[in-house]
Design a protein around this motif. Structure first.
Motif, mmCIF file in Angstrom:
data_model
loop_
_atom_site.group_PDB
_atom_site.id
_atom_site.type_symbol
_atom_site.label_atom_id
_atom_site.label_comp_id
_atom_site.label_asym_id
_atom_site.label_seq_id
_atom_site.Cartn_x
_atom_site.Cartn_y
_atom_site.Cartn_z
ATOM 1 N N ASP A 108 0.801 -1.233 0.000
ATOM 2 C CA ASP A 108 0.000 0.000 0.000
ATOM 3 C C ASP A 108 0.826 1.272 0.000
ATOM 4 O OD1 ASP A 108 1.090 -0.280 2.478
ATOM 5 O OD2 ASP A 108 -0.764 0.063 3.592
ATOM 6 N N LYS A 109 2.099 1.152 -0.384
ATOM 7 C CA LYS A 109 2.928 2.354 -0.337
ATOM 8 C C LYS A 109 3.766 2.484 -1.595
ATOM 9 C CE LYS A 109 3.632 2.320 4.704
ATOM 10 N NZ LYS A 109 2.357 1.639 4.904
ATOM 11 N N ASN A 110 3.924 3.702 -2.080
ATOM 12 C CA ASN A 110 4.885 3.981 -3.137
ATOM 13 C C ASN A 110 6.287 3.991 -2.534
ATOM 14 O OD1 ASN A 110 3.132 4.307 -5.315
ATOM 15 N ND2 ASN A 110 2.714 6.461 -4.784
ATOM 16 N N GLN A 170 8.417 12.593 -8.219
ATOM 17 C CA GLN A 170 7.980 13.868 -8.789
ATOM 18 C C GLN A 170 9.127 14.629 -9.447
ATOM 19 O OE1 GLN A 170 6.123 12.639 -6.142
ATOM 20 N NE2 GLN A 170 4.518 12.440 -7.695
ATOM 21 N N TRP A 185 6.079 6.736 -12.416
ATOM 22 C CA TRP A 185 6.889 6.511 -11.238
ATOM 23 C C TRP A 185 6.426 7.379 -10.097
ATOM 24 C CZ3 TRP A 185 11.951 6.733 -14.557
ATOM 25 C CH2 TRP A 185 11.944 5.602 -15.420
ATOM 26 N N PRO A 186 6.701 7.163 -8.835
ATOM 27 C CA PRO A 186 7.608 6.223 -8.173
ATOM 28 C C PRO A 186 7.209 4.745 -8.324
ATOM 29 C CG PRO A 186 6.204 7.258 -6.573
ATOM 30 C CD PRO A 186 5.936 7.958 -7.879
HETATM 31 C C1 LIG Z 1 1.764 6.412 -5.711
HETATM 32 O O1 LIG Z 1 2.189 7.395 -6.618
HETATM 33 C C2 LIG Z 1 1.237 7.632 -7.643
HETATM 34 C C3 LIG Z 1 1.863 8.596 -8.650
HETATM 35 O O2 LIG Z 1 2.365 9.736 -8.012
HETATM 36 C C4 LIG Z 1 -0.024 8.210 -6.998
HETATM 37 O O3 LIG Z 1 -0.983 8.412 -7.980
HETATM 38 C C5 LIG Z 1 -0.536 7.196 -5.961
HETATM 39 O O4 LIG Z 1 -1.628 7.752 -5.245
HETATM 40 C C6 LIG Z 1 0.531 6.848 -4.968
HETATM 41 N N1 LIG Z 1 0.062 5.757 -4.165
HETATM 42 C C7 LIG Z 1 0.191 5.753 -2.817
HETATM 43 C C8 LIG Z 1 -0.270 4.512 -2.106
HETATM 44 O O5 LIG Z 1 0.657 6.696 -2.188
#
Ligand SMILES: *[C@@H]1O[C@H](CO)[C@@H](O)[C@H](O)[C@H]1NC(C)=O
Ligand SMILES: *[C@@H]1O[C@H](CO)[C@@H](O)[C@H](O)[C@H]1NC(C)=O
Ligand SMILES: *[C@@H]1O[C@H](CO)[C@@H](O)[C@H](O)[C@H]1NC(C)=O
Ligand SMILES: *[C@@H]1O[C@H](CO)[C@@H](O)[C@H](O)[C@H]1NC(C)=O
Ligand SMILES: *[C@@H]1O[C@H](CO)[C@@H](O)[C@H](O)[C@H]1NC(C)=O
Ligand SMILES: *[C@@H]1O[C@H](CO)[C@@H](O)[C@H](O)[C@H]1NC(C)=O
Ligand SMILES: *[C@@H]1O[C@H](CO)[C@@H](O)[C@H](O)[C@H]1NC(C)=O
Ligand SMILES: *[C@@H]1O[C@H](CO)[C@@H](O)[C@H](O)[C@H]1NC(C)=O
Ligand SMILES: *[C@@H]1O[C@H](CO)[C@@H](O)[C@H](O)[C@H]1NC(C)=O
Ligand SMILES: *[C@@H]1O[C@H](CO)[C@@H](O)[C@H](O)[C@H]1NC(C)=O
Length: 585
Positions: free
Chosen positions: A79-81, A102, A113-114
């Motif tokens: 659940d995380k980028n 970004q 990305w990320p």
């Molecule tokens: C991950 O990054 C994408 C692109 O910036 C964004 O749309 C998405 O909400 C992010 N997902 C999380 C879980 O933060």
């Protein structure tokens, strides 16, 4: 799962000559990092943290200047980028790989990305030829960097400009008892919610939260940094803290700074370090010699936060190896007894039944009287004769195989002579006999007595004890009552005084032995000097027929001086000629 570019366009600066890297399933990166979110003990408490390879700090990455390397970073979180930033490295050659969401990673279409959950990204890193030094890597997403990080060391291709014997890392980080999500949401919220002050400055991932009760702190482990005396170490200080600006020092040790943020400096002496978030330094630390240590092995490393409303104070330990302790003590720490006559005799018991023969099972007693003869030379004799290197001219076993009666002990005359056949100087016995062998110590012609460690070849003997004076079978049988002798192959013939009359009995050792295996065996004192001086006996168990049980061809190689002649081929298929030194080729 595969994600990301099938091809990554590199070297933006030389777009004309852009190279295409195909990253299909067959591509093998140089390093792999796997990022998870899980509970881990930090600050002596459990925290749900983003980790590299499941540890904090993450694994150390070590590369060499001039290299170009691919690092595959897996986002194993659901659940995380994630991004990974290579803190301090000049990313001019590969700006896509700088790991900033970004900025470098999110802006290049068509790649979203990320690194999203359950995907990976291949980072291409180039280490410039002047970049040898201390770095670290960390996630650049949200507050993940507080725990998603690890050391990154670039080594020089040749020798570093400073000499040192070893490296140690002091990895400084913050511990916050709230989760990354709570902290980053609070910081972005309206109204604003501050993260709170650090709960601990960790050293190499270890430390104690300031929220713990004093009673709980005693069970919190501290980081230890092991060093050896009289050495020079390069300490790499990595400021991977989120908030804390740290002052730190080593008890009893000064430092010489030689590197700051990946660049060597002229050395600057200092008694403390001051490390802000993101900074790195290297400093040389010369450890104390054993003399200087004066028995002290542990020195405190103390950290304190600066410039914040609260002060956190933490500790780690510089621990010297114990090699200084193994100097010979000036006064003996123990008092060892003098020779304990009969130590463990009559006391050891076999763990399993051992078929110990009682006195009435004994069929024959053989006494070996040992005496030292001083007559210009010094000789050890058994029943009046010394063992000789030069006698017999052929080994007993060979005589037996060759039916050479002149070299085979005469059992009848041996029995009549107290056990030893004078002509062959051997002690024969028949299979099925139960011997009691008594080794009788006597005063030397000069009156002295000595201690001997008697060893039996071939079979283990039942040790029935030892005592002063002359062996008395009935008295000893009384003494054995309620005991159970063990089998031994070497036991001690003691002396109970240092001097006695020449030839007077001065102590005995007794064994029993069931003769089961035919063969030619030695019984001798295991003091090598005594052996050379004659203190050895030869025993022939079984008659010629028993001994010749082994078919002759199998022993062929043993029957000639220097061994038989084997060909290499025979040897390799198991030829019995074991004395390969004389092998025909
Ligand atoms: C991950 O990054 C994408 C692109 O910036 C964004 O749309 C998405 O909400 C992010 N997902 C999380 C879980 O933060
Ligand atoms: C991280 O873990 C992965 C998977 O276990 C392993 O292949 C890799 O070598 C580890 N990386 C380092 C730098 O130890
Ligand atoms: C982590 O610990 C918390 C609190 O003890 C617990 O609620 C949570 O289920 C744990 N998470 C994982 C992934 O084990
Ligand atoms: C977290 O730390 C703060 C102080 O920074 C403290 O007030 C709070 O009680 C701590 N929370 C927990 C769950 O330990
Ligand atoms: C460290 O340096 C200070 C200042 O120069 C000096 O007073 C001190 O004696 C030094 N300590 C050690 C252990 O060398
Ligand atoms: C720095 O310290 C080292 C070792 O303590 C010493 O040999 C050297 O002279 C010092 N250098 C300066 C510039 O004080
Ligand atoms: C060992 O013997 C010596 C000399 O007889 C004596 O001085 C010493 O006290 C004895 N040591 C012990 C531990 O009995
Ligand atoms: C000395 O005694 C030994 C042992 O009895 C004997 O073999 C040797 O011949 C003697 N030597 C002399 C010179 O008497
Ligand atoms: C063995 O010794 C006995 C008694 O000395 C003698 O009668 C016998 O002939 C000897 N046997 C051999 C084979 O020499
Ligand atoms: C051994 O026996 C001798 C002779 O009886 C005696 O003088 C000596 O004290 C005894 N030694 C021991 C240790 O019992």
């Amino acid at each position: 799962m595969f994600f990301g570019p099938l091809a990554i366009l590199t070297r933006l600066s030389t777009l004309g000559a852009a190279k295409l890297h195909v990253h299909d399933r067959s591509f093998v990166p140089d390093q792999i990092l796997r990022v998870t979110a899980q509970n881990i003990t930090q600050g002596c408490l459990s925290r749900y943290s983003v980790l590299v390879n499941g540890t904090f700090p993450g694994p150390e990455l070590r590369f060499q200047e001039g290299q170009t390397r691919w690092i595959r970073v897996y986002n194993d979180m659901s659940d995380k980028n994630l991004t990974m930033h290579w803190h301090g490295l000049s990313m001019a050659a590969y700006p896509f790989s700088d790991g900033t969401p970004q900025a470098s990673q999110a802006s290049i279409n068509p790649f979203p990305w990320p690194i999203p959950p359950a995907h990976y990204f291949d980072y291409e890193l180039h280490f410039e030829s002047d970049q040898a030094g201390t770095y670290f890597y960390h996630s650049h997403v949200g507050f993940q960097g507080v725990s998603c990080s690890g050391p990154l060391i670039i080594e020089e291709r040749t020798r570093p400009p400073y000499d040192y014997d070893g490296e140690r890392t002091v990895y400084l980080s913050d511990f916050f008892n709230e989760t990354d999500t709570e902290i980053s949401e609070g910081l972005a919220a309206n109204p604003f919610v501050w993260s709170g002050e650090t709960n601990a400055v960790l050293i190499n991932g270890m430390g104690v939260s300031n929220t713990l009760a004093q009673s709980d702190i005693s069970s919190c482990p501290l980081a230890t940094i092991a060093v050896q005396p009289g050495k020079k170490y390069r300490f790499r200080f990595i400021g991977a803290t989120a908030l804390s600006f740290v002052s730190l020092a080593f008890e009893g040790h000064n430092l010489s700074v030689i590197e700051a943020d990946g660049g060597y400096t002229k050395s600057v002496n200092t008694s403390f370090m001051q490390v802000g978030p993101g900074q790195r330094y290297s400093a040389l630390l010369t450890t104390k010699t054993c003399d200087e240590l004066q028995g002290q092995r542990r020195f405190w490393i103390q950290t304190e936060t600066r410039e914040r409303p609260t002060l956190y104070r933490g500790y780690a330990l510089l621990v010297y190896s114990d090699e200084c302790d193994i100097q010979v003590p000036t006064t003996p720490p123990l008092t060892l007894p003098n020779t304990t006559l009969g130590w463990l005799d009559y006391e050891l018991r076999p763990l399993a039944p051992n078929d110990f023969p009682s006195l009435n099972e004994v069929t024959r007693r053989v006494t070996i009287t040992v005496q030292m003869i001083v007559n210009g030379t010094i000789t050890w004799t058994e029943n009046g004769l010394p063992w000789l290197w030069t006698f017999p001219s052929k080994p007993y076993l060979v005589n037996l195989y060759e039916h050479d009666e002149s070299g085979i002990p005469n059992y009848t005359s041996a029995v009549a002579n107290g056990g030893m056949d004078d002509r062959t100087r051997a002690f024969p016995a028949k299979v099925g006999e139960v011997l009691e062998i008594v080794i009788q110590n006597t005063g030397a012609t000069s009156g002295g007595l000595d201690v001997h460690s008697f060893h039996a070849h071939g079979a283990h003997v039942y040790d029935v004890g030892a005592g002063n004076g002359t062996y008395d079978a009935y008295a000893n049988e009384e003494r054995l009552r309620g005991t159970h002798p063990v089998k031994r192959d070497t036991t001690v013939l003691y002396r109970y005084e240092t001097k006695t009359n020449p030839g007077a009995d001065g102590g005995w050792r007794a064994w029993r032995l069931r003769i089961t295996e035919p063969g030619v065996w030695m019984i001798h004192c295991h003091t090598l000097q005594h052996m050379i001086m004659g203190m050895q006996t030869v025993w022939v168990f079984g008659d010629t027929a028993d001994i010749l049980k082994l078919p002759k061809p199998q022993v062929e190689g043993y029957l000639n001086y220097g061994g038989g002649e084997c060909s290499l081929i025979e040897l390799s298929v198991g030829c019995q000629c074991l004395r390969q030194v004389h092998m025909a080729t």
